[in-house]
Design a protein around this motif. Structure first.
Motif, PDB file in Angstrom:
ATOM      1  N   ALA A   1       0.828  -1.209   0.000  1.00  0.00           N
ATOM      2  CA  ALA A   1       0.000   0.000   0.000  1.00  0.00           C
ATOM      3  C   ALA A   1       0.860   1.254   0.000  1.00  0.00           C
ATOM      4  CB  ALA A   1      -0.925  -0.007   1.220  1.00  0.00           C
ATOM      5  N   TYR A   2       1.900   1.239   0.808  1.00  0.00           N
ATOM      6  CA  TYR A   2       2.810   2.384   0.881  1.00  0.00           C
ATOM      7  C   TYR A   2       3.503   2.586  -0.463  1.00  0.00           C
ATOM      8  CZ  TYR A   2       6.246   5.470   3.198  1.00  0.00           C
ATOM      9  OH  TYR A   2       7.034   6.527   3.583  1.00  0.00           O
ATOM     10  N   GLY A   3       3.933   1.496  -1.064  1.00  0.00           N
ATOM     11  CA  GLY A   3       4.592   1.591  -2.359  1.00  0.00           C
ATOM     12  C   GLY A   3       3.670   2.112  -3.441  1.00  0.00           C
ATOM     13  N   LEU A   4       2.420   1.667  -3.459  1.00  0.00           N
ATOM     14  CA  LEU A   4       1.483   2.084  -4.497  1.00  0.00           C
ATOM     15  C   LEU A   4       1.231   3.587  -4.470  1.00  0.00           C
ATOM     16  CD1 LEU A   4      -1.133  -0.822  -4.369  1.00  0.00           C
ATOM     17  CD2 LEU A   4       0.290  -0.199  -6.340  1.00  0.00           C
TER      18      LEU A   4
ATOM     19  N   GLY B   1      -4.393   9.115  -2.142  1.00  0.00           N
ATOM     20  CA  GLY B   1      -3.286   8.929  -3.062  1.00  0.00           C
ATOM     21  C   GLY B   1      -3.404   7.676  -3.922  1.00  0.00           C
ATOM     22  N   LEU B   2      -4.408   6.845  -3.663  1.00  0.00           N
ATOM     23  CA  LEU B   2      -4.625   5.658  -4.483  1.00  0.00           C
ATOM     24  C   LEU B   2      -5.842   5.803  -5.408  1.00  0.00           C
ATOM     25  CD1 LEU B   2      -3.884   2.753  -1.968  1.00  0.00           C
ATOM     26  CD2 LEU B   2      -2.378   3.764  -3.690  1.00  0.00           C
ATOM     27  N   ALA B   3      -6.328   7.023  -5.538  1.00  0.00           N
ATOM     28  CA  ALA B   3      -7.502   7.261  -6.388  1.00  0.00           C
ATOM     29  C   ALA B   3      -7.195   6.970  -7.855  1.00  0.00           C
ATOM     30  CB  ALA B   3      -7.979   8.695  -6.233  1.00  0.00           C
ATOM     31  N   TYR B   4      -5.928   6.894  -8.213  1.00  0.00           N
ATOM     32  CA  TYR B   4      -5.569   6.644  -9.610  1.00  0.00           C
ATOM     33  C   TYR B   4      -5.826   5.199 -10.035  1.00  0.00           C
ATOM     34  CZ  TYR B   4      -1.204   4.371  -8.119  1.00  0.00           C
ATOM     35  OH  TYR B   4      -0.271   3.522  -7.557  1.00  0.00           O
ATOM     36  N   LEU B   5      -6.020   4.301  -9.060  1.00  0.00           N
ATOM     37  CA  LEU B   5      -6.269   2.893  -9.401  1.00  0.00           C
ATOM     38  C   LEU B   5      -7.705   2.721  -9.888  1.00  0.00           C
ATOM     39  CD1 LEU B   5      -4.498   1.107  -6.401  1.00  0.00           C
ATOM     40  CD2 LEU B   5      -3.677   1.267  -8.769  1.00  0.00           C
ATOM     41  N   ARG B   6      -7.850   2.254 -11.101  1.00  0.00           N
ATOM     42  CA  ARG B   6      -9.189   2.091 -11.703  1.00  0.00           C
ATOM     43  C   ARG B   6      -9.384   0.661 -12.193  1.00  0.00           C
ATOM     44  NH1 ARG B   6     -11.807   6.256  -9.575  1.00  0.00           N
ATOM     45  NH2 ARG B   6     -10.798   8.244 -10.048  1.00  0.00           N
TER      46      ARG B   6
ATOM     47  N   GLY C   1      -2.053   2.350 -13.567  1.00  0.00           N
ATOM     48  CA  GLY C   1      -3.258   2.703 -12.823  1.00  0.00           C
ATOM     49  C   GLY C   1      -4.243   1.556 -12.746  1.00  0.00           C
ATOM     50  N   SER C   2      -3.760   0.329 -12.984  1.00  0.00           N
ATOM     51  CA  SER C   2      -4.642  -0.829 -13.031  1.00  0.00           C
ATOM     52  C   SER C   2      -4.943  -1.363 -11.636  1.00  0.00           C
ATOM     53  CB  SER C   2      -3.998  -1.937 -13.871  1.00  0.00           C
ATOM     54  OG  SER C   2      -4.686  -3.156 -13.699  1.00  0.00           O
ATOM     55  N   ARG C   3      -6.198  -1.356 -11.280  1.00  0.00           N
ATOM     56  CA  ARG C   3      -6.628  -1.916 -10.003  1.00  0.00           C
ATOM     57  C   ARG C   3      -6.415  -3.431  -9.989  1.00  0.00           C
ATOM     58  NH1 ARG C   3     -10.402   0.539  -6.480  1.00  0.00           N
ATOM     59  NH2 ARG C   3     -11.322  -0.886  -4.947  1.00  0.00           N
TER      60      ARG C   3
ATOM     61  N   VAL D   1      -7.287  -4.065  -1.322  1.00  0.00           N
ATOM     62  CA  VAL D   1      -7.317  -2.965  -2.296  1.00  0.00           C
ATOM     63  C   VAL D   1      -8.523  -2.072  -2.046  1.00  0.00           C
ATOM     64  CG1 VAL D   1      -7.550  -2.377  -4.744  1.00  0.00           C
ATOM     65  CG2 VAL D   1      -5.987  -4.204  -4.046  1.00  0.00           C
ATOM     66  N   GLU D   2      -9.659  -2.678  -1.760  1.00  0.00           N
ATOM     67  CA  GLU D   2     -10.859  -1.891  -1.448  1.00  0.00           C
ATOM     68  C   GLU D   2     -10.640  -1.042  -0.193  1.00  0.00           C
ATOM     69  OE1 GLU D   2     -14.007  -4.675  -1.045  1.00  0.00           O
ATOM     70  OE2 GLU D   2     -14.042  -5.210  -3.188  1.00  0.00           O
ATOM     71  N   GLY D   3     -10.086  -1.677   0.845  1.00  0.00           N
ATOM     72  CA  GLY D   3      -9.861  -0.957   2.095  1.00  0.00           C
ATOM     73  C   GLY D   3      -8.876   0.179   1.949  1.00  0.00           C
ATOM     74  N   TYR D   4      -7.804  -0.058   1.217  1.00  0.00           N
ATOM     75  CA  TYR D   4      -6.786   0.980   1.058  1.00  0.00           C
ATOM     76  C   TYR D   4      -7.256   2.117   0.163  1.00  0.00           C
ATOM     77  CZ  TYR D   4      -3.271  -1.778   3.524  1.00  0.00           C
ATOM     78  OH  TYR D   4      -2.574  -2.465   4.488  1.00  0.00           O
ATOM     79  N   THR D   5      -7.979   1.815  -0.902  1.00  0.00           N
ATOM     80  CA  THR D   5      -8.457   2.907  -1.754  1.00  0.00           C
ATOM     81  C   THR D   5      -9.519   3.738  -1.036  1.00  0.00           C
ATOM     82  OG1 THR D   5      -9.996   1.333  -2.812  1.00  0.00           O
ATOM     83  CG2 THR D   5      -7.917   1.778  -3.944  1.00  0.00           C
TER      84      THR D   5
END
Length: 445
Positions: A114-117, A440-445, A406-408, A431-435
């Motif tokens: 999560a930190y890396g993403l 800062g993870l809003a770019y994952l779609r 940006g791939s979820r 992934v759900e919890g972290y977004t």
């Protein structure tokens, strides 16, 4: 010489400045520029540095700015120690993971992913700016996860970005001390990734003394890693692992200890440092004394949950001094003055470990000179270590791919492939919890 510190309002910046104050050699750093997004934190740290430099002639001049391009322009060295999302982000990394029954540590497992993403996109932007504004600068990366972030930046800066960590240095120092040797004169055969490496030999006066240590349970039990892992496990491994491997070898116990703790490490540091920065709002407060007091408490509680689960007791006083700032200074001196030395660093693999490609960033002893850091040849890792290194490097590559695309779906794959995440469904929920908690993870779609 100009040194720019990114994350200049960070709590550990005075350690770096303190090391610079002790350097009186020709070609030393004379100008330090602190950059941070938080002007209040910059002000607090600048006050600490001013008290450190009081009564010292020719102390490096310190300036502070919130303008990144201004900070980078004309830099000879760039020290990157940013924390995207702050300590609140770290606390959330831990909380979300622990709710799923998996590790949330900031560099290992779900928390590290999560930190890396959320850090890689920021680190890539910094690397691109450095390439444009300070193309001759050397970047010293201490931003975690250090190996992953260094690899992301190396795609834009090549070998001019070098990752550092104090864990291998501290480990080698402790082993040498137990064996009665001088840590400065010992050759440490250390190989792996950042926070995933093993000491396989420690040579003093040309002789490998590690077998003597491994054969003596009392000696093994007398220092941090022996207390943490247990003498019998170290003897089984035939090596001394980096302390972060406790999260892998004793994962259930570590997760349970973190779940039962009154506060996670990130939450503790968030609250502790918030108190320090709040204290610095008082113009009459003694900045250096407050910082020293806070740092002592921080170091004493390092990996406290792991030590408690292992029954390892308190950290030895000699292990409370950190050390990454000394690595950074030694690295800068070696490059700037061609003072050749050997340091354990995070660099591109080239042909060092045959199981990884040339671009993979690994953590190994390097010969350092005016042309940078050059990894030395090492023997292959044993199969159990090779398996872990390859698995974690594969996860890092998925993190880099997710950050770029940006791939979820790719982010889920990164979590699911990690050895400490035991279910694809858990990965999806992570992934759900972290977004949900990290803008800062809003770019994952």
């Amino acid at each position: 010489m100009k040194l720019t510190i990114l994350g200049g309002g960070g709590f550990r910046v005075p350690l770096v400045y303190g090391a610079l104050l002790g350097d009186r050699g020709e070609g030393r750093v004379t100008e330090v520029v602190l950059h941070d997004l938080d002007a209040g934190r910059l002000s607090a740290v600048t006050r600490v540095l001013a008290e450190q430099a009081a009564q010292m002639a020719d102390a490096p001049e310190v300036t502070a700015t919130t303008d990144l391009d201004e900070a980078l322009r004309g830099a000879d060295f760039v020290f990157s120690a940013i924390r995207v999302g702050g300590l609140e982000g770290r606390a959330n990394d831990e909380r979300v993971a622990l709710a799923e029954g998996v590790l949330g540590q900031e560099t290992v497992g779900a928390g590290g992913i999560a930190y890396g993403l959320r850090t890689v996109p920021v680190a890539v932007d910094i690397a691109q700016r450095v390439a444009r504004l300070a193309p001759d600068a050397w970047v010293i990366n201490f931003t975690n996860p250090a190996g992953l972030v260094t690899e992301a930046m190396s795609r834009h800066l090549g070998d001019r970005v070098i990752g550092i960590c104090d864990s291998p240095v501290g480990l080698g120092r402790r082993i040498a001390r137990v064996l009665g040797g001088n840590p400065k004169e010992a050759w440490i055969d250390y190989v792996g990734l950042n926070h995933l490496g093993w000491v396989r030999g420690l040579h003093i006066a040309g002789r490998d003394e590690l077998p003597r240590l491994l054969a003596d349970p009392d000696l093994l039990g007398s220092f941090e890693e022996g207390k943490l892992f247990g003498a019998d496990w170290l003897q089984s491994l035939g090596a001394i692992p980096n302390e972060y491997l406790h999260y892998y070898y004793f994962n259930r116990e570590a997760v349970r200890a973190y779940q039962q703790a009154e506060k996670t490490r990130g939450a503790f540091l968030r609250d502790q440092q918030a108190h320090f920065y709040e204290e610095m709002r008082d113009p009459g407060a003694h900045a250096l004394a407050a910082w020293d007091r806070t740092r002592a408490e921080r170091e004493a509680t390092y990996m406290a949950e792991n030590r408690e689960s292992a029954g390892a007791g308190e950290r030895d006083a000699d292990d409370l001094s950190g050390g990454y700032e000394k690595v950074a200074l030694a690295l800068m001196r070696a490059i700037a003055r061609d003072e050749r030395t050997t340091l354990i660093l995070n660099v591109r693999n080239r042909s060092t470990l045959s199981v990884l490609d040339a671009e993979a960033v690994i953590e190994v002893p390097c010969l350092v000179d005016a042309n940078g850091a050059h990894p030395v040849a090492v023997a292959p890792l044993p199969e159990h270590a090779t398996g872990l290194v390859c698995a974690v490097k594969a996860v890092e590559r998925e993190v880099l791919a997710a950050a770029e695309s940006g791939s979820r779906t790719t982010a889920v794959k990164a979590f699911a492939l990690h050895p400490l995440v035991d279910s694809v469904n858990v990965a999806r929920r992570l992934v759900e919890g972290y977004t949900d908690v990290h803008p800062g993870l809003a770019y994952l779609r």
